[in-house]
Design a protein around this motif. Structure first.
Motif, mmCIF file in Angstrom:
data_model
loop_
_atom_site.group_PDB
_atom_site.id
_atom_site.type_symbol
_atom_site.label_atom_id
_atom_site.label_comp_id
_atom_site.label_asym_id
_atom_site.label_seq_id
_atom_site.Cartn_x
_atom_site.Cartn_y
_atom_site.Cartn_z
ATOM 1 N N ALA A 102 0.834 -1.196 0.000
ATOM 2 C CA ALA A 102 0.000 0.000 0.000
ATOM 3 C C ALA A 102 0.873 1.253 0.000
ATOM 4 O O ALA A 102 2.062 1.203 0.342
ATOM 5 N N TYR A 126 -12.334 3.852 5.042
ATOM 6 C CA TYR A 126 -12.018 2.881 6.094
ATOM 7 C C TYR A 126 -13.160 2.773 7.100
ATOM 8 O O TYR A 126 -13.575 1.664 7.470
ATOM 9 N N TRP A 150 -13.244 -6.603 5.182
ATOM 10 C CA TRP A 150 -12.432 -5.505 5.711
ATOM 11 C C TRP A 150 -12.440 -5.513 7.228
ATOM 12 O O TRP A 150 -11.829 -6.360 7.842
ATOM 13 N N ALA A 153 -5.306 -0.410 5.055
ATOM 14 C CA ALA A 153 -4.168 -1.265 4.709
ATOM 15 C C ALA A 153 -3.726 -2.048 5.937
ATOM 16 O O ALA A 153 -3.703 -1.527 7.050
ATOM 17 N N TYR A 199 -2.491 -4.473 0.843
ATOM 18 C CA TYR A 199 -3.820 -4.983 0.522
ATOM 19 C C TYR A 199 -3.637 -6.347 -0.133
ATOM 20 O O TYR A 199 -2.532 -6.716 -0.556
ATOM 21 N N ALA A 244 -10.761 -7.033 -3.943
ATOM 22 C CA ALA A 244 -9.794 -6.464 -3.001
ATOM 23 C C ALA A 244 -10.230 -6.783 -1.580
ATOM 24 O O ALA A 244 -11.423 -6.832 -1.282
ATOM 25 N N SER A 245 -9.259 -7.003 -0.693
ATOM 26 C CA SER A 245 -9.582 -7.312 0.698
ATOM 27 C C SER A 245 -8.407 -6.952 1.581
ATOM 28 O O SER A 245 -7.328 -6.573 1.103
ATOM 29 N N ARG A 246 -8.616 -7.078 2.895
ATOM 30 C CA ARG A 246 -7.511 -6.959 3.839
ATOM 31 C C ARG A 246 -6.528 -8.102 3.617
ATOM 32 O O ARG A 246 -6.891 -9.176 3.124
ATOM 33 N N PRO A 296 -9.883 1.455 0.320
ATOM 34 C CA PRO A 296 -10.460 0.263 -0.323
ATOM 35 C C PRO A 296 -10.925 0.512 -1.749
ATOM 36 O O PRO A 296 -10.736 -0.344 -2.621
ATOM 37 N N ALA A 308 -7.911 0.617 -4.081
ATOM 38 C CA ALA A 308 -7.403 -0.732 -4.346
ATOM 39 C C ALA A 308 -8.302 -1.449 -5.350
ATOM 40 O O ALA A 308 -7.812 -2.115 -6.273
#
Length: 460
Positions: free
Chosen positions: A152, A181, A190, A208, A222, A240-242, A429, A432
């Motif tokens: 990130a 966030y 997330w 992130a 990420y 996209a995800s954590r 997010p 990303a």
């Protein structure tokens, strides 16, 4: 004999065609056949005003973004310069020789506004998937899923310790990434993916994840999640995800369900690594989606202290009991209670217990349960799906799937080395998602250009 000095001579009239100056084997000429943006303006029309000054053509901006991601041009400022100078880029963007290139700030304005409001970049990516399906590149029988960490745009020096109090609501007033966030705290991919607090949280991009998963220096990252078809490694979905395992497993479920809803793709098998081999995930695949899990089981039952592991005990489904190496039974209950306790724990495990009388008189007790009165064996309520996954992995089909699963890892290598997406440029997010959608669309377009030569293009 030396030729004469080349001197520029002006001319009153020029005959010049961009099409003749783009080589026949240029990548953009091969990709252009598969870029269908005919529905783009109708998709965006509700997000434009009916009055005011005419906007920059959205098709031009999308074509420029595709050029940037296909050729690894990470900066939009540099992208505008390259499109201005490169004849092939001008030809692909339909600019001609004298067409004006939009200012780089136009991309930011549209990305944070109507592009995200309309989910346009997701639409562009799904258009490439639909074209791959139409060209016969998606078999739909076997899928593979995996995730890869992307750094990130966040610096540890400007982060906050987990124990440090931060007024995120105050920061959200000035930073878009903080607002995003806070909006995703309840989403499974997330904030709700895990209750464990990371060691550090970035003030500039708090979504992130601080991670040391690559066994080197820890960093903010990420995870980009790919669901691919194993026939030709076409990316069927991207999410996209954590950068943690729970979020990646949740993203896999989202992508499988979305591929079925959007494209009617119902795979017969799914290949993945052991990170996706939890009991709950395997049961979801087998019982809810009817998919064979070609996935190693996530299992920590093997012991390394010299005592018997769970594999040394034999399960009898008819009697619902285990048999120990000495031949004694282990049952869910050894006693009859006036008020029976639940057989299943909160974590979805059943405990099979041996009789203390049998264990006290057993010669194998030092090798079985030397520190406890009797042996206990945990068994998941989803053990049927786990055993199915074990049987598949031990078969020839399972070994083939393990080899084919490497195709998704090759796509991640291509993403980072060729498309230069080893570090995100956008934050939050949504940033990303935007980058991952465009990169996956570029990879699918390059795949179409590689596998379908000009003479094999299917008729419209």
């Amino acid at each position: 004999m030396m030729g004469p000095r080349q001197v520029e001579q002006g001319a009153l009239f020029y005959e010049f065609s961009l099409d003749t100056h783009v080589p026949a084997d240029h990548l953009l000429r091969a990709i252009d056949r598969f870029v269908d943006l005919s529905g783009l303006r109708a998709h965006l029309r509700p997000f434009y005003s009916t009055t005011g000054r005419p906007s920059v053509d959205p098709e031009l901006m999308v074509r420029m973004l595709l050029v940037g991601y296909c050729f690894g041009i990470r900066s939009e400022r540099r992208l505008c310069e390259e499109v201005h100078l490169n004849l092939a880029y001008r030809w692909f963007c339909r600019l001609g020789l004298d067409g004006a290139v939009p200012d780089h700030s136009t991309f930011s304005k549209n990305r944070h506004g109507r592009f995200r409001d309309s989910d346009l970049l997701r639409e562009v990516f799904e258009t490439t998937v639909q074209r791959c399906i139409e060209e016969g590149l998606v078999g739909g029988e076997g899928f593979a899923v995996d995730a890869s960490l992307i750094r990130a745009d966040a610096n540890k020096q400007r982060s906050a310790d987990a124990s440090e109090a931060v007024d995120w609501n105050d920061l959200a007033r000035i930073r878009r990434s903080v607002r995003e966030y806070l909006d995703t705290l309840d989403e499974a991919a997330w904030g709700a993916a895990s209750e464990v607090q990371p060691k550090f949280v970035s003030r500039s991009d708090p979504a992130a994840q601080w991670t040391g998963a690559l066994k080197g220096h820890a960093f903010f990252a990420y995870a980009t999640n790919y669901l691919i078809d194993l026939d030709h490694a076409v990316i069927v979905d991207v999410e996209a995800s954590r950068a943690i395992r729970q979020a990646e497993v949740g993203a896999a479920r989202t992508m499988i369900a979305r591929a079925q809803d959007r494209f009617g793709l119902w795979p017969a098998r799914l290949a993945a690594d052991s990170a996706y081999g939890s009991a709950e995930q395997l049961a979801w695949l087998v019982h809810e989606r009817g998919i064979e899990p070609h996935i190693p089981v996530f299992d920590k039952s093997e012991r390394r202290d010299g005592t018997f592991s769970r594999s040394a005990f034999t399960y009898d489904p008819a009697a619902d009991a285990y048999t120990c190496p000495a031949g004694h039974p282990l049952r869910p209950r050894q006693k009859v209670y006036r008020t029976p306790f639940p057989l299943v724990d909160d974590d979805g495990m059943m405990r099979y217990r041996a009789s203390k009388r049998d264990c006290d008189a057993c010669a194998l007790k030092p090798r079985c349960c030397p520190t406890t009165p009797a042996r206990k064996i945990p068994r998941s309520i989803h053990e049927g799906a786990r055993q199915m996954a074990r049987d598949i992995c031990a078969s020839e089909e399972g070994r083939t799937s393990r080899r084919e699963r490497k195709k998704v890892e090759m796509l991640f290598a291509h993403l980072k080395r060729i498309l230069k997406l080893d570090r995100l440029r956008l934050r939050g997010p949504n940033g990303a998602r935007d980058e991952f959608h465009l990169a996956a669309a570029a990879q699918n377009l390059r795949k179409l250009a590689q596998l379908i030569p000009l003479q094999q293009l299917s008729p419209a």
